[in-house]
Every structure is written in C-alpha cells, then in structure tokens.
Design a protein around this motif. Structure first.
Motif, short mmCIF file in Angstrom:
data_model
loop_
_atom_site.label_atom_id
_atom_site.label_comp_id
_atom_site.label_asym_id
_atom_site.label_seq_id
_atom_site.Cartn_x
_atom_site.Cartn_y
_atom_site.Cartn_z
N ALA A 6 35.81 28.34 36.34
CA ALA A 6 35.02 28.98 35.88
C ALA A 6 35.13 30.43 36.01
O ALA A 6 35.12 31.31 35.24
N GLN A 7 35.28 30.71 37.43
CA GLN A 7 35.88 32.23 37.73
C GLN A 7 36.73 33.03 37.11
O GLN A 7 36.92 34.12 36.53
N VAL A 8 37.82 32.18 36.86
CA VAL A 8 39.05 32.69 36.24
C VAL A 8 38.52 32.84 34.71
O VAL A 8 39.04 34.22 33.76
N VAL A 9 37.96 31.87 33.79
CA VAL A 9 37.17 32.13 32.59
C VAL A 9 36.69 33.22 32.50
O VAL A 9 36.66 34.07 31.45
N LEU A 10 35.77 33.58 33.60
CA LEU A 10 34.98 34.76 33.49
C LEU A 10 35.34 35.79 33.47
O LEU A 10 34.85 36.70 32.54
N ASN A 11 36.40 36.06 34.42
CA ASN A 11 37.24 37.16 34.50
C ASN A 11 38.04 37.62 33.25
O ASN A 11 38.23 38.69 32.65
N LYS A 12 38.48 36.35 32.36
CA LYS A 12 39.08 36.58 31.09
C LYS A 12 38.16 37.17 30.06
O LYS A 12 38.48 37.98 29.32
N LEU A 13 36.84 36.71 30.20
CA LEU A 13 35.69 37.09 29.20
C LEU A 13 35.54 38.39 29.61
O LEU A 13 35.32 39.15 28.52
N LYS A 56 44.02 30.84 20.82
CA LYS A 56 44.41 30.49 21.97
C LYS A 56 44.89 31.60 23.26
O LYS A 56 45.59 31.24 24.34
N ARG A 57 44.19 32.62 23.14
CA ARG A 57 44.18 33.62 23.96
C ARG A 57 43.18 33.65 25.02
O ARG A 57 43.40 34.15 26.23
N LEU A 58 42.42 32.72 25.02
CA LEU A 58 41.26 32.29 25.89
C LEU A 58 41.32 30.84 26.18
O LEU A 58 40.59 30.17 25.20
N GLU A 59 41.63 30.46 27.48
CA GLU A 59 41.68 28.92 27.47
C GLU A 59 40.72 28.70 28.51
O GLU A 59 39.99 29.16 29.31
N GLY A 60 40.39 27.28 28.36
CA GLY A 60 39.38 26.67 29.31
C GLY A 60 38.24 26.56 28.66
O GLY A 60 37.08 26.03 29.29
N GLN A 75 37.61 40.86 30.66
CA GLN A 75 38.84 41.32 30.33
C GLN A 75 39.04 41.40 28.73
O GLN A 75 39.41 42.75 28.34
N LEU A 76 38.62 40.39 28.00
CA LEU A 76 38.90 40.49 26.58
C LEU A 76 37.73 40.57 25.56
O LEU A 76 38.35 40.87 24.39
N THR A 77 36.61 40.74 26.16
CA THR A 77 35.73 40.61 25.13
C THR A 77 34.68 41.85 25.54
O THR A 77 34.80 42.36 26.61
N PRO A 78 33.54 42.16 24.74
CA PRO A 78 32.68 43.26 25.24
C PRO A 78 31.66 43.02 26.30
O PRO A 78 30.91 43.83 26.56
N LEU A 79 31.99 41.65 26.67
CA LEU A 79 31.11 41.43 27.81
C LEU A 79 31.26 42.23 28.99
O LEU A 79 30.67 42.61 30.10
N GLN A 80 32.42 43.09 29.04
CA GLN A 80 32.60 44.22 30.00
C GLN A 80 33.08 45.36 29.09
O GLN A 80 33.85 45.46 28.41
N SER A 81 32.13 46.61 29.09
CA SER A 81 32.38 47.60 28.17
C SER A 81 32.19 48.81 29.14
O SER A 81 31.66 48.80 30.32
N SER A 82 32.69 50.10 28.64
CA SER A 82 32.30 51.44 29.18
C SER A 82 31.37 52.34 28.45
O SER A 82 31.28 51.99 27.37
N PHE A 83 30.65 53.08 29.47
CA PHE A 83 29.70 54.09 28.71
C PHE A 83 30.21 55.16 29.30
O PHE A 83 30.28 55.64 30.37
N SER A 84 30.74 56.26 28.40
CA SER A 84 31.28 57.41 28.69
C SER A 84 30.03 58.45 28.63
O SER A 84 29.60 58.78 27.74
#
Length: 845
Positions: A311-318, A282-286, A320-329
């Motif tokens: 949809a845009q709110v859910v995508l932003n949560k994805l 329940k940390r990711l709703e919708g 924020q909470l998943t590797p769909l956004q990652s960083s490359f150092s």
C-alpha cells in the motif's frame, strides 16, 4: 480630407508602444491584480458592492443571480455578463475560497469541475464575512470615484475589517506579471496582525510563529516548509501539496487507500480518470479498482489494492504520477497605491494595518462630525426650551417661516441649522419628559465627542480599536486549520518531531505488526487471567513481543534468512486491542516468508559500534552463525541475505553481541547448551553457520537463544501450559558448542513443551509479558517468579482456559509509572504450584 483636418505623421513603433502600455496598465490596475488593502480585484469589489446596494444582507432573502449580474453590469462593470457571474460563483464555492463571501442557493458547480447552473436558475446573497468587508462604507471611510458613465459613485476600496488578501488569497494573470496568492487561516493571520501592531519591528520569523503556512479550503497536506519560508520572506516560493490518504484493511483482509482530501485547485473527477488511465496503461500497478464514494458528508475516494500489493509503495506512486501531489507557486503581487509590488508576509500585514488605521481614523472623524452636528442641534433645542414662552411668542408674531427663522437667529444667536430645527420641532417635544430626554442625549453626545477627539489624538487608542475589531472577527469567523504541514526529507530529522518513548512492538503469527506504548500494559499479579492484548483472528496469535524505543532501528530477520531495516516510529501505532498492519506492507518480504527474529539498535551510523558488535543467529535445527553488525547496517529496500538456510530449516533467533559473551540455546524438549561466543568464528552474510546444539530427536527444535556476559543473570523458561521459573546461569556449565546440553526444565504432559527461554538481569526492574494463542496478555513482575533448579517444572504463571496455550513471552523493563500500577485485573493470584522433583538425570553432551 475635410477642412481644418491634417495628417500627423507618427512612428508606428511608438504608437504601438504607447497603446500597449495603456492597455497593459488597464489590465494591471483595473482587472487582474488585487488591491493590497481589501484583497479584491475591481470585479469582486463591484459584485459585493452591487449586492450591498441591492440590500442582499446575510439575513435577507436571496435574489436571482441574473438580477445581481444585471445590477453590476448596468451600474459598475461594463464587461461581459459571464465575467461577473463567474466571479460571483467562485466567491460562493467553499472549495475555491477559504472563507466564501457569497451565499449561493442552487447549483454553483462542484469540485469535479461541473459547471454551475445558468444565472437565471441560481440565487445569492452576501455572507456575514462579506458584510464585514463592507462595514462602515457609508461613514466616509474610503474614497469613491465615478463609474464608467459618470452617473454613479463606486468605492475605490472596501473598508475590510478582515485581512481578505491573506485569508482568501488571489490569482490573476496581468500583462507582464501575474499573481498567485494562497489562502490562510483567519485566526493565524489575525494573531500575526495583532503581533505586528504590538511590535512593528517584528521580523518574518516572528510572524511565522503565528502564521504557520497556507491553509487551503480543501485541506490536504503541505509537504515541506522551505517553500513557505521563502515565500514569506521574499514574496515568491513553491509549496508541495499532498492529498490526505489513509490505509485501511477491508473485510477480505485486502488493503485499500482512502483519500479524503485533495490538493487545492485539483479536479477530483479528472484525478480519478488519471488514476484509471495509468492503471490501464500498466504504469501504475497493484490497483484493482478505483471508486468515488464522496457524498454530502465529505470526500472519499477508495483505491482497492491487489492482495500482493504494498500500500505504501502504491501511495507513493500515486503521489508521483497523479495530481494527488501538486505544487502551488506563490507569487505575492498586489497593487500598492495603484502600483504592482511583490510583497512578503510582513508587507501584506503592514499595508492592511495602515489601511485599517486610515479607515478607523476617517470613521472616527466622520462620527465626530456627525455627533457635533447633532449636539449643535440639541443645544439649540435646549435654548428654545429654556426660553419656550418667548420662542412661541416670536413664532406666532412672525408672518412667515423665514421671518420666524430670522427672528430666532437674531434673538438667541442661533445658527441657521438650529433655527430650522426649532421650527421643525413637534409640540410633543415641549413636555417635561421630552426635555429630559434631549438633555440626556446631549450629555451622551458630549461624552462621545470627547471620546472621538481622544481617539483622533492618540494613535495607540486607534490601534487598540483595530485589535478589538480583529478579536471580534476571530469570535465570529475563526476556525481550525484545515491543511496540515509536514517536514520533507532533508529539512528536519523526523525523529526530532517524535517523542522517544518506550514501546512494545507486536508481530502476529500471520504477520501483523503494530507498536503500543509500554505504559498501556499494567503490571498484574502472577497467576492472574490477564487482559486482551491485541485483536487477532481466531487462527492468528501474537508470536513476537519486542521491547524497544521510538527512535531505535530495527533489523528484521525472516525465516528464509533475509534481513530488512525499519525505524520503530515507522511502525503504525495502535491500542492494545488493535490488530495492526501486515508487515508485508511495511517491508518488502515475500508472501510465503515470515519475520522470525529481530534486533534493536540505537544507531546505525556509529562506525566504531558497527565494527565492534556482532549478530549471532540460530536456526530451528540448531545452526549458529556470527557476522559483524556492519554487514547489516545498510539493507536494501528488497532486503539482503542474512544467512543461507538449509532445506527444511528456518532462522529462529538473531541477537546483538560484543564478541565476548556466552551463548545459551534452549530446545523444545527442555534442554539447553552454554558455550563461549568465540567458539563461533566470524563469517560472511551468505554463510550457513556451524552446529550450535544437537537436538534430542526429530520432534525436537530450538525455541530460543540467549546471549549472557556473566554468571549474575538468571535464565527464565516458560512452558506451553503456563508454567515457568528462573534458574541461575551458574547452573549451566560452559561446554563446547554442538553438544546435546543439559536439562533446563522438567518437560511433562502437565507443563507441556518448552516455548520460551529468556534472560533476566534485573528482576526488580523487569517484567515478564506473556501472550497466549487466543490473544490473552498478562504482565507480571519477574521478581515474583521463583528461582528454582534446572530439573524442576516451575510454578504456574497464568491460568489458561479452553485449551489455550502459551504462544510467546518476552522481558520488558518496568517503568516508574508502572511501578505504581494496580496489581491484579480480574482475579487474585494463585498459590504457586511448585514441583522440584527430579525425574530425569542430567544429560551432558
């Protein structure tokens, strides 16, 4: 203790320090860090060289991976077989290397993290681009060294026609240091390299005109350029990667997120598991369902959303909470002359150019020496042919070959090599044609020798050769960039990247919104049948047509009296026939609420403007309210209360005013009232307002509100059955607010009830755009619509078919391009049906 042996006392700290230094240097130089010249670690270089020695060219048959691993282990790399095989596997994976170096056949793993098949099952050979790394290796272009048992020679570096360090990147953990270099696009890197060759004083900013940023094999999007700039300038930085996701609407009118590209080095299967885990917790709703629909055609992760999800709110949560956004150092550490260094973009390009210059120089020197050797032999052959009878006699008179060779050297002043070549010459070379061929070969060789000497004497020629070879690499391997780069918040205003164009924003009755270029709607003659303006369901129709510009702000007012804020460029753009997206997914309005009114403002930052302008609102039941624009300049994400609505009523219109205008309110029964704006006092956001017009009956309702500042404007009205007209504002005398008003159009069964009341200020520059409930759109010049009195039914504006009715109408400004548009689309205009009969006397308040 044996005889002659002795014990030497050592401090254990010193012994450990020395041993650790030796170990760490071995790891740094011989295992973990790439060479700046060819971008390869020793194991990568040995695998490629070993495959080359096995003859595994790109046009030759594959060989078993176990055979390749054995070749590399036995000759060059005295470590575990898994290290060699894993290295070869990675060089064959298109999601690991931007430009794979090995052509693998069989199971070489997957982006889901699946392990490759055992080496006895897979096969491999070199790719063409790997052959360019190995090209000219036999021409003394690089140094060789002894292998681990001193039985063979191996290259210390590859000639590398392509800047492999930049295009494929590298990663490794040494002792006390690490490297993590991203891949880049070959075309961009080569163009930057050529720019450096042309101007060695070029700075990082100049190079970044060519190299936009990393280009990952998995595509995705780089979010922000600050980290790129820092990494290119200092050798260290951090870039944020985001998956590429689109929002679609399925057959059940539910939105879903389609992910087609994920960040570099992210495991797809693990990411899907992470999303499912967050949903279960329940940390990711919708989200209702997540499915992996990837196939050979490409990646496709489908995230189905619940009906009420944004949809845009859910995508932003994805993100924020998943590797769909990652960083490359980024940490650009590589070996320069055997020593690790942190390198910026220019350093890496400079070292590659220096390496290529050395390779071209050594290759040219080698080719010169070989040409001179061959020319020397051919010169001896020509001497022999010029003295053929004497040479034959000398050879026949000699007892042994050694005596013949000595005789030739002494008689014709030849070298040992020339004499040997003469003795080895076949009899067929004595023919006339063979002599001519030798002469031509000698001539060509002398031209090549002159060219080689010129190249060695001129650095500009050598740099030209490097550039030509780089152009050849673009022709062979150049491709489009895969990774997009977008600016993050705070780096640059997004409106600076978006053209400020005229737009038409449409909102349907069921809440679908889109924006379309105004030029997509061509002008038609009055009375035409129109063309389809938007794709809608049978039960839906366009309710609002808004003429605005891309950079403007829009304030949306709902029928329940709430206000929301949005930029025009944030609205999805589409063609005329596109349906658009549900407005609930653009702003957080309640499911049972609908957008009923709007205003467009160029800026919400000008305090003088905010404090000198008002929003006038009107409800369906005739209430009006005036509030300072300043009170609506900072709406919250969930909206703010704009007006308190009585039960059974709803907000209909909202207009921007300067406080000194006149208000005109029109009703469905064809009546209108005009009063001064100052008759309505300023109120707060939560006020209900005061009465603006008294309705004729229970069936009557307000259909529009206008703000007029003088008597020069016309009022344009449109009825349900497609009739309309213009009437001068002067015919609407100023009265007190709250009255019943005067007649503005002669309502009848023929023309239907009034549906729109619009203001016309510049008839020659404005068009009327009408949309019917069936989605048919017509655009006509306002100047072609008759100016008639208040008590007339007007003229036919559009032919309606099949029981269709007018749904909405708006005024748009005619652009210069549209002034030359072809008039008429399907039919010629009808002759206007004008009826000025006054059936009913005016009814004042």
């Amino acid at each position: 203790m044996a005889e002659g042996e002795k014990i030497v006392t050592r401090i254990i700290e010193d012994e450990m320090k020395n041993a650790y230094i030796d170990y760490s240097m071995s790891v740094i130089v011989s295992r973990a860090l790439p060479d700046v010249r060819d971008g390869l670690k020793p194991v990568h270089r040995r695998v490629l060289y070993g495959m080359s020695e096995l003859g595994l060219a790109s046009n030759r048959p594959y060989k078993k991976s176990a055979r390749i691993v054995g070749e590399v282990l036995g000759k060059f790399h005295p470590h575990g077989d898994s290290a060699v095989y894993d290295t070869m596997v990675r060089m064959a994976q298109p999601w690991s290397l931007r430009y794979p170096l090995v052509d693998g056949q069989g199971n070489f793993g997957s982006i889901d993290g699946d392990n490759p098949a055992a080496m006895r099952y897979t096969e491999a050979r070199l790719r063409k681009i790997a052959e360019e790394l190995l090209a000219d290796l036999e021409k003394n272009t690089v140094d060789f060294r002894l292998n681990f048992d001193d039985s063979l020679q191996e290259p210390t570096v590859l000639p590398a026609k392509v800047p492999n360090l930049l295009i494929n990147g590298a990663s490794g953990i040494a002792v006390g240091m690490a490297t993590n270099m991203p891949p880049h696009n070959l075309v961009e890197v080569v163009n930057a390299t050529k720019a450096y060759i042309d101007n060695t004083d070029i700075d990082i900013v100049g190079l970044m005109e060519y190299v936009k940023g990393p280009d990952f094999p998995t595509g995705a999007t780089i979010y922000g350029v600050e980290g790129i700039q820092q990494a290119y300038a200092t050798g260290k930085g951090r870039v944020v990667m985001r998956a590429k996701a689109d929002i679609e609407i399925d057959s059940n009118d539910r939105e879903r997120i389609i992910i087609t590209e994920i960040p570099y080095q992210v495991n797809k299967a693990t990411t899907i598991e992470k999303i499912s885990h967050l949903v279960n917790e329940k940390r990711l709703e919708g989200i209702s369902y997540v499915n992996d629909e990837s196939d050979r055609q490409g990646m496709r992760i489908v995230v189905d959303l619940k009906r009420d999800a944004n949809a845009q709110v859910v995508l932003n949560k994805l993100y924020q909470l998943t590797p769909l956004q990652s960083s490359f150092s980024i940490n650009n550490v590589a070996l320069v002359n055997g020593r690790p260094q942190t390198l910026n973009l220019k350093d890496m390009i400079r070292h590659f150019v220096d390496h290529r210059h050395e390779v071209v120089t050594r290759r040219t020197q080698y080719e010169l020496e070989e040409a001179e050797k061959r020319a020397h032999i051919l010169k001896g052959l020509l001497i022999a042919l010029d003295n053929l009878d004497e040479v034959i006699a000398l050879i026949r008179a000699s007892q042994t070959a050694d005596l013949a060779r000595a005789g030739l050297i002494e008689r014709f002043e030849l070298s040992e090599m020339q004499a040997k070549a003469i003795l080895d010459m076949r009899l067929q070379r004595l023919t006339g044609l063979e002599r001519e061929k030798i002469e031509n070969q000698f001539k060509d060789l002398m031209e090549k020798i002159d060219y080689y000497r010129a190249v060695l004497a001129d650095v500009n020629m050598r740099m030209g050769i490097i550039k030509d070879e780089l152009d050849e690499m673009i022709e062979k391997f150049g491709d489009e960039r895969r990774t997009n780069i977008t600016y993050s918040d705070g780096e640059i205003r997004i409106e600076d990247l978006i053209a400020n164009e005229d737009m038409i924003v449409t909102i349907t009755n069921q809440g679908y919104i889109k924006r379309t270029l105004a030029t997509a709607y061509q002008a038609q003659g009055r009375g035409g049948t129109g063309f389809r303006g938007t794709g809608t369901k049978d039960s839906d129709f366009v309710e609002h047509l808004i003429s605005t510009r891309t950079h403007n702000y829009m304030l949306f007012f709902t029928e329940m009296g709430k206000c929301f804020w949005l930029r025009v460029y944030q609205i999805p753009q589409g063609e005329r026939t596109n349906r658009g997206r549900p407005i609930q997914n653009m702003i957080n309005i309640d499911r049972e609420d609908r957008v009923k009114a709007f205003i467009t403002v160029e800026s919400l930052d000008d305090q003088d403007f905010l404090n000198s302008h008002y929003i006038i609102m009107a409800t369906r039941k005739g209430q009006v309210k005036k509030t300072l624009l300043r009170d609506y300049s900072r709406p919250r994400a969930n909206g703010i209360l704009a007006i308190t609505i009585n039960e059974g009523d709803e907000l209909l219109e909202a207009k921007l005013t300067d406080g000194n205008s006149h208000i005109v309110i029109g009703t469905r029964e064809g009546y209108a009232v005009r009063f001064e704006e100052e008759k309505v006092r300023e109120m707060g956001r939560t006020a209900m307002g005061v009465r603006g017009i008294t309705l004729q009956n229970d069936e009557d309702a307000v259909v529009g509100m206008l703000v007029v500042s003088d008597d020069q404007a016309n009022i344009l009205v449109v009825s349900e059955q497609g009739y309309g007209k213009q009437t001068s504002v002067e015919e609407y005398r100023v009265t007190n607010r709250g009255g019943k008003g005067v007649k503005t159009i002669n309502v009848s069964d023929k023309i239907g009830k009034l549906v729109a009341v619009k203001k016309v200020e510049n008839p020659e520059e404005e068009d009327l755009m009408i949309i019917t409930k069936m989605g048919i759109t017509i655009r006509m010049e306002v100047s072609g619509i008759n100016v008639l009195g208040r008590n007339t039914q007007g003229v036919r504006l559009i032919k309606l078919k099949g029981g269709d009715e007018i749904a909405s109408a708006t005024i748009v400004v005619e652009t210069e391009e549209e002034k030359t548009a072809v008039e008429g689309d399907e039919e010629t205009p009808d002759t206007p049906e004008t009826d000025t009969q006054d059936d009913t006397p005016d009814t004042d308040e």
